[in-house]
Design an enzyme around this catalytic site. Structure first.
Site, PDB file in Angstrom:
ATOM      1  N   SER A  37       4.313 -11.333 -13.391  1.00 45.30           N
ATOM      2  CA  SER A  37       5.300 -10.436 -12.880  1.00 45.30           C
ATOM      3  C   SER A  37       4.998  -9.331 -13.896  1.00 45.30           C
ATOM      4  O   SER A  37       3.946  -9.472 -14.846  1.00 45.30           O
ATOM      5  CB  SER A  37       6.617 -10.997 -13.041  1.00 45.30           C
ATOM      6  OG  SER A  37       7.484 -10.063 -12.978  1.00 45.30           O
ATOM      7  N   LEU A  38       5.951  -8.365 -13.885  1.00 41.34           N
ATOM      8  CA  LEU A  38       5.808  -7.096 -14.973  1.00 41.34           C
ATOM      9  C   LEU A  38       6.997  -7.172 -15.827  1.00 41.34           C
ATOM     10  O   LEU A  38       7.994  -7.442 -15.506  1.00 41.34           O
ATOM     11  CB  LEU A  38       5.716  -5.790 -14.087  1.00 41.34           C
ATOM     12  CG  LEU A  38       4.366  -5.561 -13.378  1.00 41.34           C
ATOM     13  CD1 LEU A  38       4.455  -4.381 -12.411  1.00 41.34           C
ATOM     14  CD2 LEU A  38       3.055  -5.481 -14.386  1.00 41.34           C
ATOM     15  N   LYS A  72       6.462   1.670  -8.020  1.00 38.46           N
ATOM     16  CA  LYS A  72       6.639   0.414  -7.940  1.00 38.46           C
ATOM     17  C   LYS A  72       7.216   0.149  -6.129  1.00 38.46           C
ATOM     18  O   LYS A  72       8.653   0.358  -6.377  1.00 38.46           O
ATOM     19  CB  LYS A  72       7.563  -0.234  -8.929  1.00 38.46           C
ATOM     20  CG  LYS A  72       7.630  -1.793  -8.994  1.00 38.46           C
ATOM     21  CD  LYS A  72       8.324  -2.266 -10.261  1.00 38.46           C
ATOM     22  CE  LYS A  72       8.458  -3.725 -10.443  1.00 38.46           C
ATOM     23  NZ  LYS A  72       9.094  -4.386  -9.342  1.00 38.46           N
ATOM     24  N   LYS A 107      -0.090   1.357 -15.963  1.00 39.23           N
ATOM     25  CA  LYS A 107      -1.221   0.385 -16.092  1.00 39.23           C
ATOM     26  C   LYS A 107      -2.116   0.937 -16.818  1.00 39.23           C
ATOM     27  O   LYS A 107      -2.690   1.881 -16.698  1.00 39.23           O
ATOM     28  CB  LYS A 107      -1.748  -0.093 -14.814  1.00 39.23           C
ATOM     29  CG  LYS A 107      -0.745  -0.650 -13.807  1.00 39.23           C
ATOM     30  CD  LYS A 107      -1.662  -0.915 -12.370  1.00 39.23           C
ATOM     31  CE  LYS A 107      -0.665  -1.428 -11.285  1.00 39.23           C
ATOM     32  NZ  LYS A 107      -1.182  -1.593 -10.079  1.00 39.23           N
ATOM     33  N   CYS A 157      53.512  20.554   6.205  1.00 37.92           N
ATOM     34  CA  CYS A 157      52.105  20.236   6.658  1.00 37.92           C
ATOM     35  C   CYS A 157      52.251  18.954   7.143  1.00 37.92           C
ATOM     36  O   CYS A 157      52.614  17.688   6.255  1.00 37.92           O
ATOM     37  CB  CYS A 157      51.174  20.469   5.679  1.00 37.92           C
ATOM     38  SG  CYS A 157      49.484  20.036   6.026  1.00 37.92           S
TER      39      CYS A 157
HETATM   40  S1  IVH Z   1       0.649  -4.517 -10.598  1.00 35.97           S
HETATM   41  C1  IVH Z   1       1.025  -8.568 -12.870  1.00 35.97           C
HETATM   42  N1  IVH Z   1       1.456  -2.392  -8.962  1.00 35.97           N
HETATM   43  O1  IVH Z   1       6.332  -5.415  -8.887  1.00 35.97           O
HETATM   44  C2  IVH Z   1       1.488  -8.119 -11.758  1.00 35.97           C
HETATM   45  N2  IVH Z   1       2.706  -4.344  -9.050  1.00 35.97           N
HETATM   46  O2  IVH Z   1       7.909  -6.797 -10.942  1.00 35.97           O
HETATM   47  C3  IVH Z   1       0.742  -6.785 -11.373  1.00 35.97           C
HETATM   48  N3  IVH Z   1       4.912  -4.246  -7.602  1.00 35.97           N
HETATM   49  O3  IVH Z   1       4.906  -8.806  -9.174  1.00 35.97           O
HETATM   50  C4  IVH Z   1       1.272  -6.187 -10.302  1.00 35.97           C
HETATM   51  N4  IVH Z   1       4.456  -2.335  -6.893  1.00 35.97           N
HETATM   52  O4  IVH Z   1       5.199  -7.573  -6.710  1.00 35.97           O
HETATM   53  C5  IVH Z   1       1.848  -3.688  -9.416  1.00 35.97           C
HETATM   54  N5  IVH Z   1       2.221  -0.644  -8.011  1.00 35.97           N
HETATM   55  C6  IVH Z   1       2.462  -1.636  -8.325  1.00 35.97           C
HETATM   56  C7  IVH Z   1       3.520  -2.612  -7.522  1.00 35.97           C
HETATM   57  C8  IVH Z   1       3.636  -3.730  -8.043  1.00 35.97           C
HETATM   58  C9  IVH Z   1       5.198  -3.269  -6.853  1.00 35.97           C
HETATM   59  C10 IVH Z   1       5.498  -5.724  -7.723  1.00 35.97           C
HETATM   60  C11 IVH Z   1       4.523  -6.734  -7.760  1.00 35.97           C
HETATM   61  C12 IVH Z   1       4.878  -7.344  -9.040  1.00 35.97           C
HETATM   62  C13 IVH Z   1       6.265  -6.858  -9.280  1.00 35.97           C
HETATM   63  C14 IVH Z   1       6.566  -7.189 -10.688  1.00 35.97           C
END
Ligand code: IVH
Length: 661
Positions: A82-83, A115, A286, A424
């Site tokens: 996840s992020l 995102k 990124k 009124c």
């Molecule tokens: S990069 C390590 N790029 O957000 C995962 N994720 O909260 C790298 N997501 O699991 C993902 N838009 O499902 C990436 N432009 C984007 C994204 C994105 C949505 C989602 C993805 C990830 C989650 C993390």
């Protein structure tokens, strides 16, 4: 002490597991990301400090989902992480600094990308043919949804012109237009586009999936370097070359121009977010150069070379479809916005307040413009700014009362306009609605809708008529939609109102500017309703908490014949209560302090306000430096972040119950 910590950890684990279940299995989240994140963060920190208390079922051991489902479970070859999240630019700076300290210089670039608010998917292409589509699940084990993806989601090609086995990851989502279509045509109650996309993908009926028109974007190639892909720029080129949809609204920025990253994010948060066809809930940043990824490394859940900057969820944009005014019980005009329906913090919103004309002038808005709206306090959203000018000029001031045709007057104070007509119809009906309302006489059976209906029928034309409604028994019973039971309940509601306390009766009179709190102060002063006529200027000026404007309003009110008649009438029918000192134990804790309440509790918000105010405290809607503490119930929303930011004490539900015990 230790027992308390173990208990707290268990409480957090149970809560987060429940939210995970709602989110992943029921597709029905009940909590905002921020609240979720702040709880998770608290748990992570406690577990770090007290590893002896880490529970077997702690959500920190998973990546978010329990994997019970109707689809086949598949192990991911490479874990789906996840992020980590950032909520402000300071947090982003920390992210950049950590990366630079590993890379050793700042000669690097970042990809900044929306995102997408959907659900992540991992696709395997073997010999150029789509062989498997797996959801994230808990990051290790996902669900095989190939059946609902292959030949179903048009954006996902069944074949690509690339022979080597490759795993490509991205997001499945539903476009804004399609989301609204589904909501309109099918009787579904999905709160947002992400839930709908997730619920749809995990459907067993393929026709439904087809009909709902899901879309996809790709953003990641697993083990990119083995495919001779060394930067995010090259990831995008690869996707483009193989006709895999990718997010075009993105930017590669050299770190030396760091401000451009921030500008790009702001541009999306304020404006672009609403121009694109898909929902986004933040921006992903990124590192462009993939060669550094392994050195920079990972936590157990996140890579450290990317981060998600999350938007403030309380703000959203929409189109201003119309502006109209309403007139309140004191004649004051309020400007209101009719909006193109949007989702704001989980609720569909189509109206907002614009306050007064001065406010509209300051924003420079007109019908057709795109505006930013925000949840104000807990209830009515307000328009906070213009985000895109689609019209010419500013909306013209309304000069005539739409209810009675009188010329509206400008008041000298507060930039308000007022309808000066005592007759009124809208002012009259609003006075009656105020009189019967919950915090006033609290007459069950006479809510706003019924009062308006009775007013239109001529059953009630002034407050006094409420108390002679019994004479209209036949008329009411024979009115469509009412009947005997309704009439009996109504009579009971009216009879009960005779027991209203003195402060409630004073509040019910509808004296301009006089709220519940001041009504209590007056009640204490006059002791009995009939004494209100003899209240002197000195009496009023001795009540130091009542402001000058309110004092003048009280005096003006008591000079008008119609008001004198009303009070005399109430006294004549024996609504003449005596002040009763609230002799319940008083909680000195609240005295002279200001509190903000957020979330849900076992008792109603109004009851909490009453407890605080009865004990000398104040309640305000938004957190500021003046706030003493945030009283936080369940699902307390983003107020927590602000409280933490300003460093304001948070009193949780349990602590609050302790305080008032
Ligand atoms: S990069 C390590 N790029 O957000 C995962 N994720 O909260 C790298 N997501 O699991 C993902 N838009 O499902 C990436 N432009 C984007 C994204 C994105 C949505 C989602 C993805 C990830 C989650 C993390």
């Amino acid at each position: 002490m230790n027992k308390k910590i173990a208990e707290k950890i268990k409480e957090l684990v149970d809560q987060i597991n429940q939210w995970n279940n709602e989110y992943f299995n029921e597709e029905n989240p009940t909590v905002s990301d921020r609240v979720y994140d702040s709880h998770l963060k608290e748990l992570v920190e406690l577990e770090k400090k007290y590893p002896e208390f880490v529970l077997e079922n702690s959500p920190t051991k998973l990546l978010g989902s329990s994997t019970k489902s109707k689809f086949k479970k598949v192990n991911h070859n490479v874990q789906m992480l996840s992020l980590d999240k950032a909520y402000d630019f300071n947090e982003l700076d920390k992210f950049f600094n950590d990366i630079i300290s590993v890379v050793g210089n700042d000669n690097i670039k970042f990809l900044v990308q929306p995102k997408i608010d959907g659900l992540s998917i991992s696709l395997r292409y073997v010999n150029g043919v789509l062989s498997q589509a797996i959801t994230r699940g808990d990051g290790q084990v996902g669900e095989d949804v190939t059946f609902n993806v292959k030949n179903v989601i048009k954006d996902i090609p069944t074949k690509i012109n690339y022979d080597k086995d490759i795993e490509i990851r991205g997001e499945i989502y539903i476009s804004k237009t399609n989301f609204l279509e589904v909501i309109k045509n099918e009787n579904t109650n999905y709160a947002n586009a992400r839930n709908l996309a997730s619920g749809t993908l995990r459907q067993l009926d393929q026709d439904i999936v087809k009909k709902r028109n899901l879309s996809a974007f790709f953003y990641e190639i697993v083990n990119a370097q083995t495919h001779k892909i060394f930067t995010q720029e090259e990831v995008l080129s690869f996707l483009k070359e193989h006709k895999l949809p990718y997010v075009k609204e993105c930017k590669i920025v050299e770190f030396q121009n760091k401000n451009k990253i921030f500008d790009f994010i702001k541009e999306f948060e304020i404006e672009k977010r609403n121009e694109i066809e898909y929902e986004i809930d933040g921006m992903v940043i990124k590192l462009n150069e993939i060669q550094y990824y392994e050195d920079i490394g990972y936590t157990s859940k996140f890579p450290k070379y990317s981060i998600a900057y999350k938007f403030d969820e309380e703000l959203t944009q929409t189109i201003l479809d119309d502006i109209f005014i309403t007139v309140g019980r004191t004649g004051i005009v309020t400007y209101n916005a009719k909006l193109k329906m949007v989702l704001l913090k989980g609720t569909m919103v189509s109206a907002a307040t614009l306050h007064n004309y001065n406010y509209i002038e300051q924003l420079g808005i007109n019908i057709g413009d795109e505006v930013l709206i925000k949840k104000a306090g807990e209830i009515i959203p307000k328009v906070v700014s213009l985000s895109k000018k689609n019209s010419k000029g500013t909306f013209a001031k309304i000069l005539i009362c739409p209810y009675c045709g009188s010329k509206l007057l400008d008041t000298k104070t507060l930039n308000n306009q007022i309808c000066p007509n005592y007759n009124c119809p809208e002012i009259n009906v609003k006075k009656i609605i105020h009189f019967t309302s919950k915090n006033a006489m609290n007459i069950d059976g006479l809510g706003e809708g019924i009062v308006r209906h009775f007013y239109n029928l001529g059953f009630i034309s002034k407050i006094q008529d409420i108390f002679t409604l019994y004479k209209l028994k036949n008329e009411i019973i024979n009115e469509k939609g009412f009947g005997v039971k309704f009439f009996e309940n109504l009579m009971e509601g009216i009879n009960n109102s005779y027991k209203a306390s003195l402060d409630k009766v004073i509040f019910a009179l509808g004296i301009p500017q006089l709220g519940s709190k001041n009504a209590k102060l007056i009640a204490r002063k006059i002791q009995k309703l009939e004494n209100i006529f003899s209240i002197s200027i000195e009496d009023l000026s001795n009540i130091k908490d009542i402001g000058e404007v309110t004092k003048t309003e009280i005096q003006n009110y008591l000079e008008k014949k119609e008001n004198i008649d009303l009070i005399n009438f109430l006294i004549s029918i024996n609504i003449n209560p005596v002040f009763v000192l609230n002799n319940k134990k008083s909680f000195t804790f609240f005295k002279d302090k200001t509190f903000v309440i957020s979330g849900t509790f076992d008792i109603s918000r109004n009851e909490i306000i009453k407890i605080i105010e009865d004990n000398g405290g104040n309640v305000s809607n938004s957190i500021s430096k003046k706030t003493t503490a945030l009283i936080l119930g369940d699902n307390g929303g983003s107020k927590i972040e602000k409280a933490k930011k300003i460093g304001i004490e948070i009193i949780d539900k349990n602590k609050f119950s302790e305080l008032i015990k």
